[in-house]
Design an enzyme around this catalytic site. Structure first.
Site, short mmCIF file in Angstrom:
data_model
loop_
_atom_site.label_atom_id
_atom_site.label_comp_id
_atom_site.label_asym_id
_atom_site.label_seq_id
_atom_site.Cartn_x
_atom_site.Cartn_y
_atom_site.Cartn_z
N ASP A 123 24.42 15.71 -25.43
CA ASP A 123 24.61 14.50 -24.62
C ASP A 123 25.70 13.62 -25.25
OD1 ASP A 123 24.23 12.35 -22.91
OD2 ASP A 123 22.39 11.65 -23.91
N THR A 144 -6.68 10.54 15.95
CA THR A 144 -5.85 11.48 16.70
C THR A 144 -5.35 12.58 15.77
OG1 THR A 144 -5.13 9.58 17.99
CG2 THR A 144 -3.90 11.63 18.30
N HIS A 150 -10.57 0.04 15.81
CA HIS A 150 -9.88 0.71 14.70
C HIS A 150 -10.08 2.21 14.83
CE1 HIS A 150 -8.51 1.60 10.62
NE2 HIS A 150 -8.06 0.36 10.55
N TYR A 162 0.81 -1.22 0.00
CA TYR A 162 0.00 0.00 0.00
C TYR A 162 0.84 1.26 0.00
CZ TYR A 162 0.25 0.89 5.13
OH TYR A 162 0.66 1.18 6.40
C1 SPV Z 1 19.67 9.25 -20.46
O1 SPV Z 1 18.62 9.55 -19.85
O2 SPV Z 1 20.60 10.03 -20.59
C2 SPV Z 1 19.81 7.93 -21.04
C3 SPV Z 1 18.62 7.18 -21.43
O3 SPV Z 1 20.93 7.51 -21.23
S1 SPV Z 1 18.35 7.50 -23.10
O4 SPV Z 1 18.27 8.93 -23.28
O5 SPV Z 1 17.11 6.84 -23.46
O6 SPV Z 1 19.46 6.94 -23.85
MG MG Z 2 22.45 8.90 -21.03
#
Ligand code: SPV
Ligand code: MG
Length: 432
Positions: free
Chosen positions: A204, A122, A89, A43
């Site tokens: 990235d 309470t 309860h 839960y």
């Molecule tokens: C990230 O979040 O940087 C990842 C996952 O590596 S992905 O972008 O799907 O590759």
């Molecule tokens: Mg990544």
């Protein structure tokens, strides 16, 4: 002496529990039906104290003559066995998700003339308030680090959401919803390379260096208590990776996921649109082994991410790599896919589940987002990472606000989408 049945979790004992037990004691000998760890997990979340520890505490409360396991929120099974004269309860179960369990109790105790006694709730005390208080006190790096492994081996799924700064860390830490009688929340944070880089306005491609990533991680560590999984990209050179492992473990991060790519890393969701090279199995296994040797405790997890389905190397290659990485000692496997229909993930999971030495399985269902958590759990998946959704939802909202100000020459029109000043001032406590 009459018998009185009281069901409770008693994870953190507070005056509300004592009020109920004091009233129960006036009626007879108390038998406590103590929720099992699985019930509490079912839960809400992992109990802070395990069943045996909670039993020890509850057994020593005045008036309690025995403590038995209550293995469901529905008390009827135990009630039929014990046929108590009274069930006591708190009166906070008349409405909401617990109402059905109350009705079942009333119907069953009628069978032997038992009576339900409800004690006024309470005011001013609740387990979730105490939980927040505990979060405010904080957590040690050691405890935070090992909490992920404990979760993975006790709860399915472990639900993780992307976080790229202190504020998004707090969102992951605190957001809760009540659904079908359960409290749902995220179990921890994913420090995505994509989102951490994007938040800094950078691509990235492993350009944001470890020092900068550590700053982000530290901002999140400072204001949260839940476990953190770091996206370690390729892990870099083995000689560098061992330092990364040591640093993250020391800070209290729970896991690093490294992907089996080499050279200039590009985001996996580009698939084969960009050139990406998979590492050799041998070299990647050396990296896993070096990481394992570098860590101080086995609580820190090194998870291996297989890119075969992304790179077009196929299912057999993915499975072969999973076997090899497990042999090398990885603590978990992440299988990545960018197919929208979820078929290759399903196939991988089915075949992976046949492994005798299977380790926890992690997925990132960004592309196959139609699949529900229950379905993923059914496939044997242990950890689900929602890898980029906070930044993806924040960015369009911010761009719309910027455009609205430009278009209208004032901010009035944009303000309907902005939180009130009063709320932003008090959003983070301690600012006054
Ligand atoms: C990230 O979040 O940087 C990842 C996952 O590596 S992905 O972008 O799907 O590759
Ligand atoms: Mg990544």
């Amino acid at each position: 002496m009459k018998t009185v049945y009281v069901a409770m979790s008693a994870d953190i004992i507070h005056q509300g529990h004592l009020n109920v037990l004091n009233e129960a004691r006036k009626l007879g000998d108390i038998i406590v039906g103590l929720h099992t760890d699985d019930v509490i997990r079912g839960y809400w979340r992992n109990p802070i104290m395990k069943y045996e520890e909670r039993k020890e505490v509850v057994s020593n409360i005045k008036g309690v003559v025995s403590v038995i396991p209550q293995d469901s929120l529905n008390q009827v099974g135990n009630l039929r066995k014990l046929k108590p004269d009274y069930v006591v309860h708190g009166d906070d179960w008349m409405e909401g998700a617990q109402k059905e369990f109350r009705e079942k109790v009333i119907a069953s105790i009628k069978e032997w003339g038992g009576e339900l006694v409800e004690v006024p709730y309470t005011k001013g005390v609740s387990i979730s308030k105490l939980d927040e208080e505990l979060a405010r006190i904080g957590i040690t790096p050691q405890m935070r680090m090992k909490s992920l492994k404990e979760l993975i081996y006790s709860k399915k799924p472990v639900r993780i959401l992307e976080s790229h700064n202190g504020l998004t860390g707090l969102i992951v830490e605190k957001t809760k919803v009540e659904k079908d009688g359960k409290i749902k929340e995220f179990d921890g944070m994913w420090i995505s390379s994509l989102c951490d880089s994007t938040a800094k306005g950078k691509p990235d491609i492993e350009l944001v260096d470890l020092t900068s990533r550590l700053n982000t991680i530290n901002d999140i560590l400072e204001v949260t208590t839940k476990p953190i999984i770091v996206d370690g990209d390729t892990g870099g050179q083995i000689e560098h990776f061992v330092y990364t492992v040591k640093t993250l473990e020391r800070l209290g991060v729970s896991a690093i996921i490294i992907e089996d790519k080499t050279g200039l890393k590009k985001n996996s969701l580009f698939g084969t649109e960009v050139e990406q090279t998979q590492d050799t199995i041998e070299h990647f296994c050396d990296k896993i082994r070096a990481g394992r040797e570098a860590r101080v405790t086995a609580d820190f997890m090194i998870v291996s991410r297989i890119e075969s389905l992304i790179a077009g190397a196929g299912m057999d290659d993915a499975l072969k790599r999973a076997k090899a990485y497990i042999e090398a000692g990885t603590d978990g496997i992440m299988i990545h896919s960018k197919e929208k229909d979820g078929k290759e993930i399903t196939e991988f999971c089915r075949k992976y589940n046949e492994f005798e030495n299977r380790v926890p399985l992690v997925v990132v269902p960004t592309s196959y987002n139609f699949m529900k958590e229950d379905e993923l759990v059914e496939l044997g998946i242990n950890v689900i990472i929602y890898a980029n959704h906070l930044i993806r939802s924040a960015y369009p909202a911010m761009v719309n606000t910027a455009k609205s100000i430009l278009e209208n020459g004032r901010s009035k029109e944009a303000s309907i989408n902005c939180m009130p000043i009063k709320e932003i001032l008090t959003l983070i406590p301690g600012g006054m």
